[in-house]
Design an enzyme around this catalytic site. Structure first.
Site, PDB file in Angstrom:
ATOM      1  N   SER A 273      -9.497 -21.424  19.397  1.00  0.00           N
ATOM      2  CA  SER A 273      -9.876 -21.816  18.035  1.00  0.00           C
ATOM      3  C   SER A 273      -8.687 -22.472  17.356  1.00  0.00           C
ATOM      4  O   SER A 273      -7.538 -22.201  17.691  1.00  0.00           O
ATOM      5  CB  SER A 273     -10.266 -20.583  17.226  1.00  0.00           C
ATOM      6  N   ASP A 274      -8.960 -23.329  16.392  1.00  0.00           N
ATOM      7  CA  ASP A 274      -7.871 -23.773  15.530  1.00  0.00           C
ATOM      8  C   ASP A 274      -7.376 -22.525  14.773  1.00  0.00           C
ATOM      9  O   ASP A 274      -8.067 -21.501  14.728  1.00  0.00           O
ATOM     10  CB  ASP A 274      -8.325 -24.873  14.566  1.00  0.00           C
ATOM     11  N   CYS A 275      -6.166 -22.609  14.208  1.00  0.00           N
ATOM     12  CA  CYS A 275      -5.541 -21.381  13.737  1.00  0.00           C
ATOM     13  C   CYS A 275      -6.301 -20.767  12.564  1.00  0.00           C
ATOM     14  O   CYS A 275      -6.464 -21.389  11.524  1.00  0.00           O
ATOM     15  CB  CYS A 275      -4.075 -21.633  13.441  1.00  0.00           C
TER      16      CYS A 275
ATOM     17  N   SER B   1      -9.463 -20.233  12.554  1.00  0.00           N
ATOM     18  CA  SER B   1     -10.833 -20.766  12.442  1.00  0.00           C
ATOM     19  C   SER B   1     -11.892 -19.678  12.311  1.00  0.00           C
ATOM     20  O   SER B   1     -12.868 -19.835  11.584  1.00  0.00           O
ATOM     21  CB  SER B   1     -11.189 -21.560  13.693  1.00  0.00           C
TER      22      SER B   1
END
Ligand SMILES: *[C@@H]1O[C@H](CO)[C@@H](O)[C@H](O)[C@H]1NC(C)=O
Ligand SMILES: *[C@@H]1O[C@H](CO)[C@@H](O)[C@H](O)[C@H]1NC(C)=O
Ligand SMILES: *[C@@H]1O[C@H](CO)[C@@H](O)[C@H](O)[C@H]1NC(C)=O
Length: 778
Positions: free
Chosen positions: A303-305, A307
Site C-alpha cells: 500500500s502507499d504509506c 493507505s
C-alpha cells in the site's frame, strides 16, 4: 543523530562496538543461541540450530522454504510481516526488516531503511526521471537502473540501505500541474511502458545468475489513475478518480502492465485515491484480479504509506479499522506501508472478517521476495554482490553516467542560430536567475545526498572564466526581481544566460500548481534582461512540468531556449556541454507544453483523456488534445540537420482474412477484434525501414518516432507513438532504422469497453514529415 537503528549490522558498527558485540555473541551464544538478536537471517555460523530449518536451506525450492517459514509462525508473528517495519522473530533468528527504501533516480534517503552516514555519505544522483525520459533511450533507462542497484547493494552491505525499493513512479503525466509529474516518464503510454520495464530490469536483474534471483526489488507505483496530489483542496487522500474503461486500458494501465509483464517487477504499490468509488488498495478487481490474476505478478503488493488507514479515516470507506484491514488483505494487499495492519489485523481475524489463510498468502508473497533477494541465505557478504561496498558508490564512471543522462535528456526548444556558443569567442558571460547556481534544486524530489554537485554557474564558468552572476530574485517564487541589477550585468556581457523555472516550492509531492506561468516576476525579469542585453540571451528552464513561455518563444531577443528538467548532480556539466557544443542536443519533450488558457478550461480532477465537444473540454496529451501548444510532445532541436526517407513501406492495402461466418462479412463493421483467427491467419506483420541522414556538419544523435493515426473509430487518438529508436550519426552519415509493425498489436486501439480493436479503413504512419497510408479491410 547518534544512536543507530535496531537493524544495526555487524559491519556498520564502529570497531569498538564490534568488539563488544562479538564478545556478546561469544559469551552468550552457548546458553541462549536462539535468543541472540540476529544480525541477518539464517546466520547458521552463529546459530547452528538454524541449519535445521527448511526456510534457511538454500538447496530447497523457494516455494518450499516460504511454506516452511509460514508454518512456523504464530498469528501475531505473521501479522508482524504485514507491515513495512517488520519486527522479525528472534526465536527463529530473523532480524527486523525495514521494507521502505526509495531509488527513483539514485538511492534516496526517503523512507525508513536508507541513510547516508559514515561509510557512504552520498550516492550518484541521476537527473529527475522526466529528463531521463526525454532521452528516449531505453538502454540508458536500464543502464541507470543497473548503477543504482549496484550502489544500493553496496549500501545494504554496510547496513545503510534496504533491499526493497519503491521506485519507479510510472503514472501517466496527464496534467502539467501535477507536482509529481517530474518523477514520471511523461505523458505517453509507450514511453512510460518502456521506461518502466527498462528501469526495473536495470534495478532487479542479476548478472547472469539465477533468473529468479533479484539484485534489489523494484516497485511500480502508484496503481492506478493517481496523479492528483493537492489541487485547490482536492487531495490524493480523498480524490475519487472517475475513469472510464477506455482510458483505463488505453492510458492509465499500460505502464503498470509493462512493468509487471515485461519488466517482471517484484512489487506494485496501490495508491491513495479511489478509482470509480473504490480505494485502489481495497479493490479486488484491481489487485487480485488484474495485477496478480491477469498480469501474474511474481512478488508483493504494497500500500502507499498509510493507505489502509486513509481509506478508513479519510474516506470512511469502512465502518471500522478492522474492516479496513480485512477488505485490503482480501482484495490482495500483501504489505502495508505503515503500522495499521499491525494494529487491526488480529481484530479482523477474530471477527471472522479475514481468514488466516489470506494472511498466510500475503506474507508468503513478502517472504518470496525476500528469499529471491537472498535475505534468508545467511551472511550477505558471502553471497552474490557480497563484495560490493563503499568503493562502488559514486565511482567516476557512475558520476559520468549521471552527466551523460542529463546530456541525453536536455531539450533544445529554440535556436535562432547563435547556439552552440563558441568557447573561444565568448569572452564574457552573465548568468542570471534564481536557478543559475542551485544545487538541491537540480535533483528534484525523492532525492538522496549526491556525490557532489556541479551547478550551472560552475559548469559554464569552467569554460568562460569571466562569468558574472546574479540570482535576480531571492528564490524561484520571485516576488521581487532585481531588474536594475540584472540588466546592468546583461549589458556588460557577450552572452547572457538566464536560468529560471521551478523547484520543490512550486511543484512536488502534495503540491500541484494552479497555473502554468513562470512564477512571480520571472517573466518580467527575463523580458527586461532580453531588452537590455548586449549580446544574445539564452533562457534555460529548470522544471519538471512545462510552462507557458510563449513570450520567450516569440521574443526575437531570446536566441535560444533549453529545457533541462531537474538535471541531477552533474546538471551544470551537461548544460555547459550543450551550450558550448561539446554535446549535440538530442532530447525530446516527453510531454505537451500547454498555454495558460488550457488550465483555465480544464479542471485537474477530470481524468478523461478524450475531448468532449459538448462542453468544450479539449482533451489531454498529444494523443487527444487538438488545441494550441507552446511546445509539443516530441519537440527538440539539434545542431545538425537530419532527414528521413522511406526505404521499405508496408503494403497500401492489408486484407484481414475473417472466417466465413464472421459477422463483418454480412454487415458493416468499423473494426475487428485485435486477436483471433483473422490476426493469426493473415500476414499482418511488416517491416518499415527509414533511412536517416545527417546532412549537417557535426555528429549528432537523433530519435526516430514512428507515429500512427488510426481511422476515426472508437474515439481513437489523433495519433499515437508506435515505436521510437535513437541513433548516433556522424556528419553526412546515414543509417537505416527498422520497425516491425504488427497490424493487430500495433495498429489497434482500445474501444469503449477496454477491448483492443483494429479499425477498418485508412491508417497513416508518419515519421517526421514522411507519411504513408495503408488501408485495412477484410
Ligand atoms: C518505522 O519505524 C521508524 C522508527 O524506527 C519510524 O520512524 C517510522 O515511521 C516507521 N515507518 C512506518 C512506515 O511506519
Ligand atoms: C554557487 O553555489 C556554490 C554551491 O552552493 C557555492 O559554493 C558558491 O559560492 C556559489 N557561487 C556564487 C558566486 O555564489
Ligand atoms: C543510449 O544510452 C547508452 C547508455 O548511456 C549509450 O551508450 C548510447 O550511446 C545511447 N544511445 C544513443 C544513440 O545515444
Amino acid at each position: 543523530m547518534g544512536s543507530s537503528s535496531p537493524l544495526t549490522r555487524r559491519n556498520r558498527a564502529p570497531s569498538s562496538v564490534l568488539l563488544i558485540f562479538c564478545c556478546f555473541i561469544l559469551c552468550f551464544s552457548h546458553s541462549s543461541n536462539a535468543q541472540t538478536k540476529p544480525v541477518f537471517a539464517c546466520d547458521v555460523d552463529t546459530n547452528p540450530s538454524l541449519a535445521g530449518y527448511g526456510f534457511c536451506n538454500t538447496l530447497l525450492k523457494i516455494e518450499y522454504r516460504v511454506a516452511d517459514l509460514v508454518a512456523r509462525l504464530t498469528l501475531q508473528e505473521k501479522i508482524g510481516f504485514l507491515v513495512s517495519n517488520a519486527t522479525g522473530v528472534t526465536r527463529l533468528g530473523i532480524p527486523p526488516y525495514k521494507w521502505w527504501s526509495e531509488a527513483l533516480h539514485g538511492v534516496s534517503y526517503v523512507g525508513d531503511a536508507t541513510r547516508f552516514l559514515g561509510l557512504v555519505p552520498g550516492a550518484t544522483s541521476f537527473p529527475q526521471v522526466i529528463l531521463t525520459a526525454a532521452s528516449f533511450n531505453v538502454s540508458l533507462f536500464q543502464a541507470i537502473g543497473k548503477v543504482v542497484s549496484t550502489e544500493a547493494r553496496a549500501m545494504y552491505n554496510v547496513g545503510s540501505a534496504g533491499l526493497t525499493y519503491w521506485s519507479p513512479n510510472v503514472n501517466i503525466f496527464r496534467d502539467p500541474r501535477w507536482g509529481r509529474g517530474q518523477e514520471t516518464p511523461g505523458e505517453d503510454p509507450l514511453l512510460s511502458s518502456k521506461y518502466a520495464s527498462g528501469y526495473v530490469k536495470g534495478l532487479q536483474e542479476t548478472d547472469g545468475a539465477d533468473a529468479n534471483r533479484l539484485k534489489v526489488a523494484a516497485c511500480c507505483k502508484h496503481y492506478t489513475a493517481y496523479d492528483v496530489d493537492n489541487w485547490k483542496g482536492v487531495e490524493r487522500y480523498n480524490f475519487n478518480a472517475v475513469v472510464n474503461q477506455q482510458d483505463m486500458d488505453d492510458t492509465y494501465q499500460p505502464p503498470f502492465k509493462s512493468c509487471v509483464v515485461d519488466g517482471n517487477v517484484a512489487s506494485v504499490m496501490c495508491s491513495y485515491n479511489q478509482v470509480n468509488g473504490k480505494p485502489t488498495c481495497a479493490d479486488p478487481d484491481l489487485l487480485a484480479g488484474v495485477i496478480r490474476g491477469e498480469w501474474k505478478l511474481n512478488g508483493y503488493i504494497v500500500s502507499d504509506c498509510d493507505s489502509v488507514k486513509v481509506l478508513y479515516e479519510y474516506q470512511h470507506y469502512t465502518k471500522t479499522p478492522a474492516e479496513a484491514a480485512a477488505i485490503s488483505i482480501n482484495a490482495g494487499l500483501d504489505l502495508n506501508c505503515g503500522s495499521y495492519l499491525g494494529q487491526y489485523t488480529e481484530d479482523a481475524v477474530k471477527a471472522g472478517l479475514v481468514h488466516e489463510a489470506a494472511i498466510d498468502n500475503a506474507i508468503s508473497n513478502n517472504f518470496l521476495t525476500l528469499m529471491r533477494l537472498g535475505f534468508f541465505d545467511g551472511d550477505p557478504k558471502k553471497q552474490i554482490y557480497g563484495e560490493l561496498g563503499p568503493k562502488d558508490v559514486c565511482t567516476p564512471s557512475n558520476q559520468e553516467l549521471a552527466a551523460e543522462a542529463a546530456r541525453q535528456g536536455i531539450v533544445l526548444l529554440k535556436n535562432t542560430g547563435c547556439l552552440p556558443l563558441s568557447p573561444t569567442t565568448t569572452k564574457s558571460l552573465a548568468m542570471i536567475g534564481p536557478n543559475a547556481n542551485v544545487t538541491e534544486t537540480m535533483i528534484g524530489n525523492y532525492q538522496g545526498i549526491p556525490c557532489k554537485y556541479t551547478t550551472p554557474l560552475q559548469g559554464l564558468a569552467a569554460t568562460v572564466p569571466a562569468t558574472t552572476y546574479l540570482p535576480g530574485c531571492a528564490n524561484v517564487a520571485c516576488t521581487v526581481a532585481d531588474v536594475a541589477g540584472a540588466t546592468k550585468l546583461a549589458g556588460d556581457a557577450d552572452v547572457t544566460v538566464l536560468v529560471m523555472g521551478a523547484d520543490k516550492s512550486i511543484e512536488e509531492e502534495s503540491r500541484d500548481r494552479v497555473d502554468l506561468n513562470l512564477p512571480g516576476q520571472q517573466e518580467e525579469l527575463v523580458t527586461q534582461v532580453a531588452k537590455a542585453a548586449k549580446g544574445p540571451v539564452l533562457l534555460v528552464i529548470m522544471s519538471g512540468g512545462g510552462f507557458d513561455i510563449t513570450f520567450a518563444k516569440n521574443d526575437p531577443k531570446i536566441a535560444g531556449i533549453l529545457w533541462v528538467g531537474y538535471p541531477g548532480e552533474a546538471g551544470g556539466i551537461a548544460i555547459a556541454d550543450i551550450i558550448f557544443g561539446r554535446y549535440n542536443p538530442s532530447g525530446r519533450l516527453p510531454m505537451t507544453w500547454y498555454p495558460q488558457s488550457y488550465v483555465e478550461k480544464v479542471p485537474m480532477t477530470n481524468m478523461n483523456m478524450r475531448p468532449d465537444t459538448s462542453n468544450g473540454y479539449p482533451g489531454r496529451t498529444y494523443r487527444f488534445y487538438t488545441g494550441e501548444t507552446v511546445y509539443s510532445f516530441g519537440d527538440g532541436l539539434s545542431y545538425t540537420k537530419f532527414s528521413h526517407s522511406l526505404v521499405k513501406a508496408p503494403p497500401r492495402v492489408v486484407s484481414l482474412r475473417v472466417e466465413e461466418n464472421h459477422v463483418c462479412r454480412s454487415s458493416e463493421c468499423q473494426s475487428l477484434d485485435a486477436f483471433g483467427p483473422h490476426c493469426e491467419n493473415t500476414v499482418s506483420g511488416f517491416e518499415v525501414q527509414i533511412k536517416v541522414r545527417n546532412g549537417g556538419d557535426r555528429e549528432g544523435v537523433h530519435t526516430v518516432f514512428l507515429f500512427t493515426t488510426p481511422p476515426e473509430v472508437h474515439g481513437s487518438p489523433r495519433k499515437h507513438l508506435l515505436g521510437f529508436e535513437k541513433i548516433r550519426l556522424g556528419k553526412m552519415e546515414e543509417a537505416v532504422v527498422k520497425f516491425n509493425v504488427d497490424v493487430c498489436k500495433d495498429l489497434s486501439v482500445v474501444d469503449e469497453n477496454g477491448k483492443r480493436k483494429v479499425g477498418l479503413g485508412q491508417h497513416r504512419l508518419h515519421v517526421g514529415d514522411l507519411k504513408h497510408s495503408l488501408s485495412i479491410r477484410i
